[in-house]
Design an enzyme around this catalytic site. Sequence first.
Site, PDB file in Angstrom:
ATOM      1  N   ASP A 432       0.531  -0.941   0.111  1.00  0.00           N
ATOM      2  CA  ASP A 432      -0.130   0.103   0.059  1.00  0.00           C
ATOM      3  C   ASP A 432       1.418   1.322  -0.153  1.00  0.00           C
ATOM      4  O   ASP A 432       1.822   0.884   0.407  1.00  0.00           O
ATOM      5  CB  ASP A 432      -0.710  -0.471   1.332  1.00  0.00           C
ATOM      6  N   LYS A 433       0.252   2.193  -0.018  1.00  0.00           N
ATOM      7  CA  LYS A 433       1.172   3.645   0.167  1.00  0.00           C
ATOM      8  C   LYS A 433       1.086   4.514   1.034  1.00  0.00           C
ATOM      9  O   LYS A 433       1.909   4.563   1.724  1.00  0.00           O
ATOM     10  CB  LYS A 433       0.211   4.299  -1.453  1.00  0.00           C
ATOM     11  N   THR A 434      -0.394   5.400   0.969  1.00  0.00           N
ATOM     12  CA  THR A 434      -0.497   5.820   2.133  1.00  0.00           C
ATOM     13  C   THR A 434      -0.056   5.384   3.418  1.00  0.00           C
ATOM     14  O   THR A 434      -0.843   3.875   4.005  1.00  0.00           O
ATOM     15  CB  THR A 434      -1.647   6.857   1.993  1.00  0.00           C
ATOM     16  N   PHE A 637     -12.059  22.907  -5.542  1.00  0.00           N
ATOM     17  CA  PHE A 637     -11.069  21.554  -6.155  1.00  0.00           C
ATOM     18  C   PHE A 637     -12.131  20.551  -6.223  1.00  0.00           C
ATOM     19  O   PHE A 637     -12.628  20.517  -5.652  1.00  0.00           O
ATOM     20  CB  PHE A 637      -9.893  21.672  -5.611  1.00  0.00           C
ATOM     21  N   LYS A 660      -5.031  27.666  -8.591  1.00  0.00           N
ATOM     22  CA  LYS A 660      -3.580  27.485  -8.166  1.00  0.00           C
ATOM     23  C   LYS A 660      -3.980  25.572  -8.710  1.00  0.00           C
ATOM     24  O   LYS A 660      -5.478  25.044  -8.490  1.00  0.00           O
ATOM     25  CB  LYS A 660      -3.428  26.394  -7.095  1.00  0.00           C
ATOM     26  N   THR A 775      -2.949   1.195  -4.539  1.00  0.00           N
ATOM     27  CA  THR A 775      -3.653   2.394  -3.798  1.00  0.00           C
ATOM     28  C   THR A 775      -4.443   3.066  -4.166  1.00  0.00           C
ATOM     29  O   THR A 775      -4.729   2.736  -5.745  1.00  0.00           O
ATOM     30  CB  THR A 775      -1.938   3.939  -3.768  1.00  0.00           C
ATOM     31  N   ARG A 876      -6.742   3.733  -8.039  1.00  0.00           N
ATOM     32  CA  ARG A 876      -7.196   4.234  -7.371  1.00  0.00           C
ATOM     33  C   ARG A 876      -7.902   1.986  -7.632  1.00  0.00           C
ATOM     34  O   ARG A 876      -9.347   1.963  -8.405  1.00  0.00           O
ATOM     35  CB  ARG A 876      -8.409   4.381  -8.819  1.00  0.00           C
ATOM     36  N   LYS A 882      -7.329  -5.250  -4.371  1.00  0.00           N
ATOM     37  CA  LYS A 882      -6.080  -5.885  -4.430  1.00  0.00           C
ATOM     38  C   LYS A 882      -6.281  -6.721  -3.561  1.00  0.00           C
ATOM     39  O   LYS A 882      -4.411  -7.739  -3.833  1.00  0.00           O
ATOM     40  CB  LYS A 882      -5.824  -4.651  -2.378  1.00  0.00           C
ATOM     41  N   ASP A 906      -6.849  -2.699   3.314  1.00  0.00           N
ATOM     42  CA  ASP A 906      -5.389  -3.719   3.662  1.00  0.00           C
ATOM     43  C   ASP A 906      -6.071  -5.117   3.537  1.00  0.00           C
ATOM     44  O   ASP A 906      -4.595  -5.860   3.684  1.00  0.00           O
ATOM     45  CB  ASP A 906      -4.667  -2.849   4.181  1.00  0.00           C
TER      46      ASP A 906
END
Length: 1257
Positions: A432-434, A637, A660, A775, A876, A882, A906
């Site tokens: 996983d990333k985060t 955003f 931005k 992720t 995504r 996963k 996860d």
Amino acid sequence: MVVSAGKSKGKLRWSKLYTFSCFRPEESDGAASSKKDVHVLGQAGFSRVVFCNEPVKHKVKPFKYPNNYISTTKYNVVTFLPKALFEQFRRVANLYFLMAAVLSASPFSPFSQVSLIAPLVFVVGISMLKEAVEDWQRFLQDLNVNSRTVKTLLGNGIFEDKLWKELCVGDVVKVSKNEYFPSDLLLICSSYDDGLCYVETMNLDGETNLKIKRCLEVTLGMNEDEEFGRFRAVVRCEDPNPSLYTFVGNLDIDNQSYPLSPCQVLLRDSKLRNTDYIYGVVIFTGKDTKAVRNSTMSPSKRSRIERKMDNVIYLLFSVLLLISLVSSVGSALVLKYDMAEWWYLRLQHDDQFFNPSRPVLSFIVQFVRALMLYGYLIPISLYVSIEVVKVLQAMLINKDIQMYDEVTCKSVEARTSNLNEELGQVEMILSDKTGTLTCNQMEFRKCSIAGISYGGDVNEVDVAASKRMNVDVEGYGFSMCESDTTRESFEMFEFSVADIIARNAALGGKDGTDNPINENAKISNERKESVIKGFNFRDDRLMNNNWIYRSNINDVTMFFRVLALCHTGIPLEDDQTDHKLKYEAESPEEVAFLIASQEFGFQFCRRTQSTMVLKEVDPSSRKVLQREYKLLNLLEFSSSRKRMSVIVSDEDGQIFLLCKGADSIIFNKLGENGTLYQQETTSHLSNYAEDGFRTLAFAYRKIETGEYKHWSKIFTQAKTTIGPEREELLEKASEMIEKDLILLGVAAVEDKLQKGVPECIDKLAQAGLKIWLLTGDKKETAINIGFACSLLRQDMKQFDISLSKEAESNNQLKASKEEILGQIESSYRLMHEESDEHAAFGLVIDGKALEIALKSDVQDKFLQLAVNCASVLCCRVSPKQKALITRLVKEYTGKTTLAIGDGANDVGMIQEADIGVGISGMEGMQAVMASDFSLPQFRFLERLLIVHGHWCYKRISKMVLYFVYKNIAFGLTLFYYELYTSFSGEVLYDDWYMVTFNVMLTSLPVIALGAFEQDVSADVCLQFPALYRQGQKNVHFNWSRIIGWILNGIVASLVIFLANIYILSPNAFRKDGETSDISHLGAITYTCIIWTVNCQIALIINHFTWIQHLFIWGSIVLWYIFLLGYSFLPPNYSNRAFHILLEAVGGAPIYWMVTLLVVIVSLLPYFLHVAIQRTFYPMDDHVIQEMKHYKKDVTENKMWLREQQNSQQMTQIGFSARVDAKVRSFTQQLNDSKQMVTRSVTNSPIYKSLLTNRSFF
């Protein structure tokens, strides 16, 4: 306004600030689906009814639902005995000994019942005890979670603490800021006036961005504890399901029905952020919650060695059947043709063992008897010894001080010890990333303003490459730069010289002759720890208000204003005396930008519904002035817009649009006069992306008053439109004003990696592991992290698999499948056509494309491409995807897979992988409770695998092979004696000799081997990560090794038996002419076996401690003590061993001579094998062992370093691979420069004239 935590209600009405309905991101899809699906309520799958504030009604059927207790244990009180027994007796050896124990009650058993039943009970009992202890640890962790408390309404408006496990459906709870939701809740109201709350779902989906939830308008007014005493309502909704992003239901209150959507649902394991408190009603509890529904029961996992060990047992059992068959056939033939003539035996016809008239019956009886007699070929104590050893290994892993994290005060925990050796054979890591690779913090690192980059231009890859080449990369880069103007280059040079000196000092290098291996040992060292959280920027040109001396002061000032004003953040009071504020915002990037603007002298200090106040440094007077900006509009955003704008007017009445967003979006909206710095900025963006930073472009425009008034009318009309066309009208209105922008620059923030992640990935790559990133984040974020942790590199050929917008909008499966299949096939074709040997390939695929790629008729081609890529990034990805990817990779490759993650999303892949690892550094524990091993940080995976995994693999391999050896050496002597005595059925050894062999006299040395053996030290394992590849190739437990040790055991058994028989039988045993009988022969042969097998284990141990010496030589001494004590028992108990040591064998010199001779000859084949292998065919660890033994790492350091370099494998990911690629790039650039200079010189008139003059002379 600065928001204080002490206020009961936040006065900001966020719903008035936002423009688009996408400020409730879940509503766009979830609400729509909810409204469409309301008509299904009450039908199958949508039958749940919740009585709010009336939990009593849910204690009886039909509305009785599970309580909020959760369990991750394998067993409970009822299921432990049957399930644990099943686990034990699915092992082949245990099943065989169960059969032998049953047969021991028969009259033809060669041993007593106790001697067969006692070892089985001991072995199975120890294994079951170990399972119970491990499951008890899981129970304690569950108890910790279930014992958390939450404020719960008890009646009359009184809220008191209640345990999580005691919560019931219908309870009203009050959750405070930074607390986790105890179950799935329906949001009733919050501390904000308009019922908004911010939720962190990191433990569910890995997202760091805060999700906005909002209650229904009808419940907004309930903001006091007392009011909930009268609150009554009914929720009719969907039944429990694992979908995290959908919810269908209605709230019936005051005879009115209101539709519910995911926007009103707060999921278990989510966390309340930036909101003082919320009130909610429990709608799903315990195993009905969506988080728990996404997890499964803890699976029963077995290592590859253990599964292969079953095959070894099958082989030994085949040998057992063979020799039993030989014994029974031989016995029947001898009985029929020879024994009938041996009159002195006086055979009886009613003797079922030896009945000459019924040889077939004798054959059957002798066969069953032989199965029990030769049962010592099957190592019954192998399993229990391995269980004990694995527990000891797990304890050593848990106590490793090098894997203790001082920040979180947590250490590595082996939650199961069944998979220790599997750690040494991992080939695929799915991460996983985060929260796993990153630590959920954003830091402002660099920026580009008006075409000039600030924050340092040289990254650690450039520095390492320049050190390896012994060149000044900064000077080289400066001289090669042709795009910058003289002014820009000069301004860059002001900082770059100091930058390169500081970086070189941080890396510890003085010249290019430094150790090339150790240069990467601390890749992140030159990244000094940020003193200010969220701000890790180093550049004296901007710090300490030095920016006021820049030549482009107007652009710099406007850039900082955009940083400070274009956001949705809130300033918070801080008790620090330096007048610095803290901030809270929807995304961590916004917090980092606000902190950065504050450090640059533009402090956002207060906001109201319509104003924003800054304290900013005035460049002309150099004083801090407070300026108020009127907030006219906020265009927030969203994932579709990929930009955010605010329209403000300053104190002079000038109107500005500050924007931005993603660089691709901003660049498309620049005006003709706004592209002045676009070329330089694009170059800087590429550099920042290579460093793995997230980037946002900043731009602005000045709006005339008349233009704004005209646009405002159109915008207001669009905003007040009711209907499906509202979104389209708003988007068109925003497009009208967000145009003709002037580019200011870009800001780069780092999704801060956990400490040591790049170093860990580099070491894992050197060890031969492939790493896939799975992720839930968007593609751009995943790619940035891929570069940051060196899973991607700039020269890597990247395959991007995604659906086109047309295919997505058409939503036709066949067309989508053909498109994805075409992309996969073309990518695979390009891979095979590539001729560059250094070429590396990366694969990036998003969730929608992955959904198609994982279908049965596409998945094989997708996996064929993916497993041949150096790195794979899946974006995504849903929790189910996963788990599915993990299973497919495991099945397709057949390789050992390890999944590592930190959140509830996860859990599926953690349980699906061969080894599941949970990160315990974060507060969420779902991943940890489902894992096999837990780590406080990702970096400890390096030591867990490369050190402990390598050790455990070799230890268990040696243990199993040694067990096979010693049991064959012992068990075959029984068979040889059977042959020698013409299948008489006589047992060579006493029953208690047989019992003590595995249980007492040979068990402790092998346990010491399994717990403490080290082929090389931990430091050497980390210096030579290529040693880990031995486990991946299964070098130490392949069939050639197994057969070799079986042959070694056969040779040892032959030597032991033949030497004793042919030395003792024909010769006098004692000086009075007495010859040896079966008791003497059995005791002497048994002594030789004890000496041989214990000396053999001494030969295979590389790392001796006092424990090994005590257990090996102590086991030999223990045999003599046992024999002495046993021989002193009365003859009724000691049988043939009565006084055998002192009065028989002990005083006979031949006893000691035979023992010495047999041990030397038995061990000679193994000794010769080792000598030949180490001399002519040494393995990597053999070379390192000898160098360490002769202290070559100290006395001849260059030789040691050369071996380290030689051991390094060419990798395609990791920091070393990026440095190698950069070295090749620099070398090519240098060669090109030399060729260019050579051409320019040779083509010059002066050179040609010189050549002409030279030829003339």
